[in-house]
Design a protein around this motif. Structure first.
Motif, PDB file in Angstrom:
ATOM      1  N   GLY A 101       0.567  -1.308  -0.310  1.00 62.19           N
ATOM      2  CA  GLY A 101      -0.224   0.062   0.098  1.00 62.19           C
ATOM      3  C   GLY A 101       0.627   1.372  -0.407  1.00 62.19           C
ATOM      4  O   GLY A 101       2.400   1.167  -0.852  1.00 62.19           O
ATOM      5  N   CYS A 102       0.341   2.112   0.516  1.00 55.94           N
ATOM      6  CA  CYS A 102       1.169   3.878   0.205  1.00 55.94           C
ATOM      7  C   CYS A 102       0.705   4.409   1.864  1.00 55.94           C
ATOM      8  O   CYS A 102      -0.693   4.460   1.711  1.00 55.94           O
ATOM      9  CB  CYS A 102       0.698   4.412  -1.186  1.00 55.94           C
ATOM     10  SG  CYS A 102       1.255   5.811  -1.098  1.00 55.94           S
ATOM     11  N   VAL A 103       0.794   5.732   2.066  1.00 54.43           N
ATOM     12  CA  VAL A 103       0.534   6.688   3.534  1.00 54.43           C
ATOM     13  C   VAL A 103       1.517   7.213   2.681  1.00 54.43           C
ATOM     14  O   VAL A 103       2.179   7.787   2.383  1.00 54.43           O
ATOM     15  CB  VAL A 103       1.236   5.776   4.683  1.00 54.43           C
ATOM     16  CG1 VAL A 103       0.907   4.175   4.973  1.00 54.43           C
ATOM     17  CG2 VAL A 103       2.958   5.652   4.428  1.00 54.43           C
ATOM     18  N   GLN A 104       0.460   8.674   3.486  1.00 57.45           N
ATOM     19  CA  GLN A 104       0.546   9.699   3.189  1.00 57.45           C
ATOM     20  C   GLN A 104       1.024  10.712   4.421  1.00 57.45           C
ATOM     21  O   GLN A 104       0.414  10.601   5.606  1.00 57.45           O
ATOM     22  CB  GLN A 104      -0.309  10.717   2.293  1.00 57.45           C
ATOM     23  CG  GLN A 104      -0.264  11.827   1.888  1.00 57.45           C
ATOM     24  CD  GLN A 104      -1.056  12.301   0.642  1.00 57.45           C
ATOM     25  OE1 GLN A 104      -2.249  12.005   1.341  1.00 57.45           O
ATOM     26  NE2 GLN A 104      -1.048  13.723   1.311  1.00 57.45           N
ATOM     27  N   VAL A 105       2.109  11.307   4.313  1.00 60.51           N
ATOM     28  CA  VAL A 105       1.873  12.566   5.527  1.00 60.51           C
ATOM     29  C   VAL A 105       1.123  14.509   5.445  1.00 60.51           C
ATOM     30  O   VAL A 105       0.993  14.364   4.360  1.00 60.51           O
ATOM     31  CB  VAL A 105       3.543  13.374   5.267  1.00 60.51           C
ATOM     32  CG1 VAL A 105       3.934  14.524   6.545  1.00 60.51           C
ATOM     33  CG2 VAL A 105       4.210  12.955   6.075  1.00 60.51           C
ATOM     34  N   LEU A 106       0.604  13.190   6.309  1.00 59.00           N
ATOM     35  CA  LEU A 106      -1.557  14.371   6.379  1.00 59.00           C
ATOM     36  C   LEU A 106      -1.297  16.120   5.779  1.00 59.00           C
ATOM     37  O   LEU A 106      -0.362  16.648   6.301  1.00 59.00           O
ATOM     38  CB  LEU A 106      -2.363  14.260   7.312  1.00 59.00           C
ATOM     39  CG  LEU A 106      -3.281  14.706   7.216  1.00 59.00           C
ATOM     40  CD1 LEU A 106      -4.043  14.153   6.085  1.00 59.00           C
ATOM     41  CD2 LEU A 106      -3.872  15.149   8.692  1.00 59.00           C
ATOM     42  N   GLY A 107      -1.541  16.118   4.433  1.00 60.83           N
ATOM     43  CA  GLY A 107      -1.413  17.647   4.188  1.00 60.83           C
ATOM     44  C   GLY A 107       0.053  18.404   3.452  1.00 60.83           C
ATOM     45  O   GLY A 107       0.026  19.407   2.885  1.00 60.83           O
ATOM     46  N   GLU A 108       0.895  17.038   2.961  1.00 62.82           N
ATOM     47  CA  GLU A 108       1.510  16.758   2.080  1.00 62.82           C
ATOM     48  C   GLU A 108       1.917  15.776   0.643  1.00 62.82           C
ATOM     49  O   GLU A 108       1.604  15.280   0.801  1.00 62.82           O
ATOM     50  CB  GLU A 108       2.716  16.537   3.449  1.00 62.82           C
ATOM     51  CG  GLU A 108       3.508  18.637   4.275  1.00 62.82           C
ATOM     52  CD  GLU A 108       4.416  17.692   5.256  1.00 62.82           C
ATOM     53  OE1 GLU A 108       5.141  17.171   4.284  1.00 62.82           O
ATOM     54  OE2 GLU A 108       4.381  18.590   6.325  1.00 62.82           O
TER      55      GLU A 108
END
Length: 108
Positions: free
Chosen positions: A39-46
């Motif tokens: 999967g993939c995770v994201q730094v919120l707002g970036e």
């Protein structure tokens, strides 16, 4: 070193997150690190994305500090989790591991 790695691997847990689920919240006290398995995770707002074999939260293994960012699942994602508690348990079971842990915690 192989026995120490085996000890860590025996304690690692996995967790699955749906898209949009918060994995860690900014400001909460860190106590674990995470490795993206799929999967993939994201730094919120970036526009920072972490993909398989990338990790975050490693400072939480050594220091109880507030999380700097919120991390969310961008896709259906599976992560491996290692907590500070798991490592301190290993320290009580293995004096050599305790030496390594103490050494690295002084570097962070």
């Amino acid at each position: 070193h192989t026995l120490m790695l085996g000890g860590v691997c025996g304690k690692v847990r996995n967790a699955t997150f749906a898209p949009g689920d918060a994995i860690v919240q900014q400001g909460e006290i860190a106590d674990a690190m995470f490795v993206v398995v799929f999967g993939c995770v994201q730094v919120l707002g970036e526009s920072i994305f972490l993909r398989p074999l990338q990790y975050f939260g490693d400072v939480g293994l050594f220091r109880a500090v507030p999380r700097a960012k919120t991390i969310i699942a961008a896709d259906l994602s599976e992560l491996l989790t290692v907590t500070r508690g798991m490592l301190t348990d290993l320290c009580s079971e293995n004096s050599q591991f305790q030496e390594y842990y103490t050494h690295y915690s002084n570097l962070v």
